[in-house]
Design a protein around this motif. Structure first.
Motif, PDB file in Angstrom:
ATOM      1  N   SER A 100       0.984  -1.108  -0.008  1.00 24.92           N
ATOM      2  CA  SER A 100      -0.066   0.015   0.012  1.00 24.92           C
ATOM      3  C   SER A 100       0.926   1.520   0.169  1.00 24.92           C
ATOM      4  CB  SER A 100      -1.048  -0.280   1.133  1.00 24.92           C
ATOM      5  OG  SER A 100      -0.357   0.120   2.430  1.00 24.92           O
ATOM      6  N   ASP A 101       2.124   1.271   0.646  1.00 26.19           N
ATOM      7  CA  ASP A 101       3.168   2.255   0.616  1.00 26.19           C
ATOM      8  C   ASP A 101       3.347   2.665  -0.912  1.00 26.19           C
ATOM      9  OD1 ASP A 101       2.948   3.115   3.310  1.00 26.19           O
ATOM     10  OD2 ASP A 101       4.513   1.766   3.760  1.00 26.19           O
ATOM     11  N   SER A 102       3.565   1.333  -1.551  1.00 29.98           N
ATOM     12  CA  SER A 102       4.069   1.621  -3.029  1.00 29.98           C
ATOM     13  C   SER A 102       2.987   2.280  -3.738  1.00 29.98           C
ATOM     14  CB  SER A 102       4.338   0.246  -3.662  1.00 29.98           C
ATOM     15  OG  SER A 102       5.224  -0.394  -2.701  1.00 29.98           O
ATOM     16  N   ARG A 103       1.699   1.956  -3.571  1.00 26.34           N
ATOM     17  CA  ARG A 103       0.586   2.759  -4.184  1.00 26.34           C
ATOM     18  C   ARG A 103       0.667   4.310  -3.776  1.00 26.34           C
ATOM     19  NH1 ARG A 103      -5.695   1.300  -4.883  1.00 26.34           N
ATOM     20  NH2 ARG A 103      -6.576   3.283  -5.897  1.00 26.34           N
ATOM     21  N   SER A 104       0.658   4.612  -2.573  1.00 27.91           N
ATOM     22  CA  SER A 104       1.095   5.885  -2.195  1.00 27.91           C
ATOM     23  C   SER A 104       2.083   6.656  -2.809  1.00 27.91           C
ATOM     24  CB  SER A 104       1.254   6.053  -0.627  1.00 27.91           C
ATOM     25  OG  SER A 104       0.059   5.429  -0.075  1.00 27.91           O
ATOM     26  N   LEU A 105       3.370   6.076  -2.942  1.00 25.79           N
ATOM     27  CA  LEU A 105       4.385   6.595  -3.756  1.00 25.79           C
ATOM     28  C   LEU A 105       3.965   7.104  -5.084  1.00 25.79           C
ATOM     29  CD1 LEU A 105       7.336   7.357  -3.794  1.00 25.79           C
ATOM     30  CD2 LEU A 105       7.701   4.994  -4.547  1.00 25.79           C
ATOM     31  N   MET A 106       3.417   6.093  -5.705  1.00 29.95           N
ATOM     32  CA  MET A 106       2.949   6.423  -7.078  1.00 29.95           C
ATOM     33  C   MET A 106       1.768   7.405  -7.087  1.00 29.95           C
ATOM     34  SD  MET A 106       5.353   4.972  -8.513  1.00 29.95           S
ATOM     35  CE  MET A 106       4.758   5.608 -10.134  1.00 29.95           C
ATOM     36  N   GLU A 107       1.046   7.635  -6.343  1.00 31.02           N
ATOM     37  CA  GLU A 107       0.085   8.674  -6.263  1.00 31.02           C
ATOM     38  C   GLU A 107       0.597  10.118  -5.793  1.00 31.02           C
ATOM     39  OE1 GLU A 107      -3.855   6.108  -4.496  1.00 31.02           O
ATOM     40  OE2 GLU A 107      -2.681   7.135  -3.142  1.00 31.02           O
ATOM     41  N   TYR A 108       1.658   9.793  -5.049  1.00 31.30           N
ATOM     42  CA  TYR A 108       2.484  11.289  -4.768  1.00 31.30           C
ATOM     43  C   TYR A 108       3.293  11.661  -5.921  1.00 31.30           C
ATOM     44  CZ  TYR A 108       6.083  14.102  -2.964  1.00 31.30           C
ATOM     45  OH  TYR A 108       6.834  15.275  -2.489  1.00 31.30           O
ATOM     46  N   TYR A 109       3.905  10.512  -6.486  1.00 32.94           N
ATOM     47  CA  TYR A 109       4.607  10.730  -7.780  1.00 32.94           C
ATOM     48  C   TYR A 109       3.697  11.610  -8.919  1.00 32.94           C
ATOM     49  CZ  TYR A 109       8.039   9.456 -11.504  1.00 32.94           C
ATOM     50  OH  TYR A 109       9.150   9.367 -12.437  1.00 32.94           O
ATOM     51  N   TRP A 110       2.564  11.265  -9.111  1.00 32.17           N
ATOM     52  CA  TRP A 110       1.664  11.690  -9.942  1.00 32.17           C
ATOM     53  C   TRP A 110       1.424  13.185  -9.545  1.00 32.17           C
ATOM     54  CZ3 TRP A 110       0.423  12.545 -14.710  1.00 32.17           C
ATOM     55  CH2 TRP A 110      -0.649  13.434 -15.009  1.00 32.17           C
ATOM     56  N   ASP A 111       1.179  13.385  -8.328  1.00 32.50           N
ATOM     57  CA  ASP A 111       0.777  14.779  -7.789  1.00 32.50           C
ATOM     58  C   ASP A 111       1.925  15.618  -8.079  1.00 32.50           C
ATOM     59  OD1 ASP A 111      -1.741  13.978  -6.990  1.00 32.50           O
ATOM     60  OD2 ASP A 111      -1.299  13.927  -5.010  1.00 32.50           O
ATOM     61  N   THR A 112       3.279  15.202  -7.929  1.00 37.42           N
ATOM     62  CA  THR A 112       4.348  16.178  -8.057  1.00 37.42           C
ATOM     63  C   THR A 112       4.474  16.375  -9.782  1.00 37.42           C
ATOM     64  OG1 THR A 112       5.906  14.442  -8.216  1.00 37.42           O
ATOM     65  CG2 THR A 112       5.625  15.203  -6.135  1.00 37.42           C
ATOM     66  N   ILE A 113       4.274  15.532 -10.462  1.00 38.35           N
ATOM     67  CA  ILE A 113       4.194  15.835 -12.002  1.00 38.35           C
ATOM     68  C   ILE A 113       3.155  16.819 -12.275  1.00 38.35           C
ATOM     69  CG2 ILE A 113       3.834  14.705 -14.244  1.00 38.35           C
ATOM     70  CD1 ILE A 113       4.888  12.013 -13.089  1.00 38.35           C
ATOM     71  N   ALA A 114       1.922  16.394 -11.592  1.00 37.78           N
ATOM     72  CA  ALA A 114       0.746  17.485 -12.259  1.00 37.78           C
ATOM     73  C   ALA A 114       0.990  18.987 -11.740  1.00 37.78           C
ATOM     74  CB  ALA A 114      -0.365  16.937 -11.499  1.00 37.78           C
ATOM     75  N   GLU A 115       1.673  18.785 -10.624  1.00 36.33           N
ATOM     76  CA  GLU A 115       1.845  20.343 -10.019  1.00 36.33           C
ATOM     77  C   GLU A 115       3.211  20.905 -10.391  1.00 36.33           C
ATOM     78  OE1 GLU A 115      -0.334  22.165  -8.669  1.00 36.33           O
ATOM     79  OE2 GLU A 115      -1.804  20.576  -8.859  1.00 36.33           O
ATOM     80  N   CYS A 116       4.032  20.247 -11.063  1.00 34.51           N
ATOM     81  CA  CYS A 116       5.336  20.802 -11.386  1.00 34.51           C
ATOM     82  C   CYS A 116       5.433  21.873 -11.846  1.00 34.51           C
ATOM     83  CB  CYS A 116       6.258  19.750 -11.930  1.00 34.51           C
ATOM     84  SG  CYS A 116       8.225  19.987 -11.996  1.00 34.51           S
TER      85      CYS A 116
END
Length: 249
Positions: A198-214
């Protein structure tokens, strides 16, 4: 050393779904990567669809990396870029740096023989003019301050040395961005959670948020130029994969 008077340039605003203030960013990111380090390569295989290794090596070769060059791979993670750099320059000439001890432990397994150091990407513990090449693979969104990071990087590069930053960004075309959002923002996190934790899922959700807001590429290029890099440029592949480069004066 970083200049305390330099204007701060975060790669994205505070992401309050994950941490509440900018000063909490580093602690959050380190903890997340420490927890997911043993599963990161499995997650990356889902994300890259097998293309990552070839792309990293070809970008290093295009930059001009040669045997015997001294390389610092910043935010080395599990060593995905460092491994390709070591294959070209030689393992004795590559140092991997990361703030996550968990990631460094995985890197030690994947790329034995290179030196590893725990440190912050924007406060490099090295002498001036020590490296021929600095590399960073898909981690620029995790630094706290682009200006401070680039200023530190330029200092440790030899005159004429090169920097390579591989990054993923928002697509210019609305349809491509929508597809990217579905794939990286939804499918990859779900698959990562199933394949790992589940932490891996959180990592990739966070990963996307950083892309979307970069910040847009122009701001990254401007920060590189502001730090004193010359010949600054960006190559884009498939509309979303960016390779930033520049040389130290």
């Amino acid at each position: 050393m970083t200049d305390p008077m330099r204007e701060k340039a975060p790669p994205h605003p505070v992401l309050t779904d994950w941490y509440q203030k900018d000063s909490s960013r580093q602690t959050f990111v380190r903890s997340l990567f420490d927890r997911t380090a043993p599963h990161y390569d499995r997650i990356n295989a889902i994300f890259s669809l097998g293309s990552g290794r070839w792309f990293r090596r070809s970008m290093l070769q295009r930059l001009g990396l040669r045997s015997g060059h001294d390389v610092l791979d910043i935010a080395t993670g599990t060593g995905l870029v460092a491994r390709e750099a070591a294959a070209i320059a030689g393992r004795a000439h590559v140092i991997g740096l990361d703030m996550s001890l968990g990631m460094l432990a995985e890197c030690r397994k994947n790329v034995p023989g290179i030196a590893l150091i725990q440190a912050d990407a924007q406060n490099l513990p090295f002498a001036d003019a020590q490296f021929d090449v600095l590399s960073m693979g898909y981690a620029l969104r995790h630094v706290a301050d682009l200006n401070a990071a680039f200023a530190s990087w330029r200092t440790v590069l030899k005159p004429g040395g090169s920097v390579l930053i591989l990054e993923i960004g928002r697509a210019r075309h609305a349809l491509v961005q929508a597809l990217l959002r579905v794939y990286l923002g939804r499918i990859v996190p779900i698959l990562s959670g199933v394949a790992a934790t589940s932490d891996s899922r959180s990592l990739m959700e966070y990963y996307w948020d950083t892309i979307a807001e970069c910040v847009p590429p122009q701001e990254i290029l401007r920060a590189l130029q502001g730090a004193g890099f010359k010949n600054v440029r960006k190559r884009t592949y498939l509309g979303v994969f960016h390779a930033y480069s520049g040389t130290a004066p």
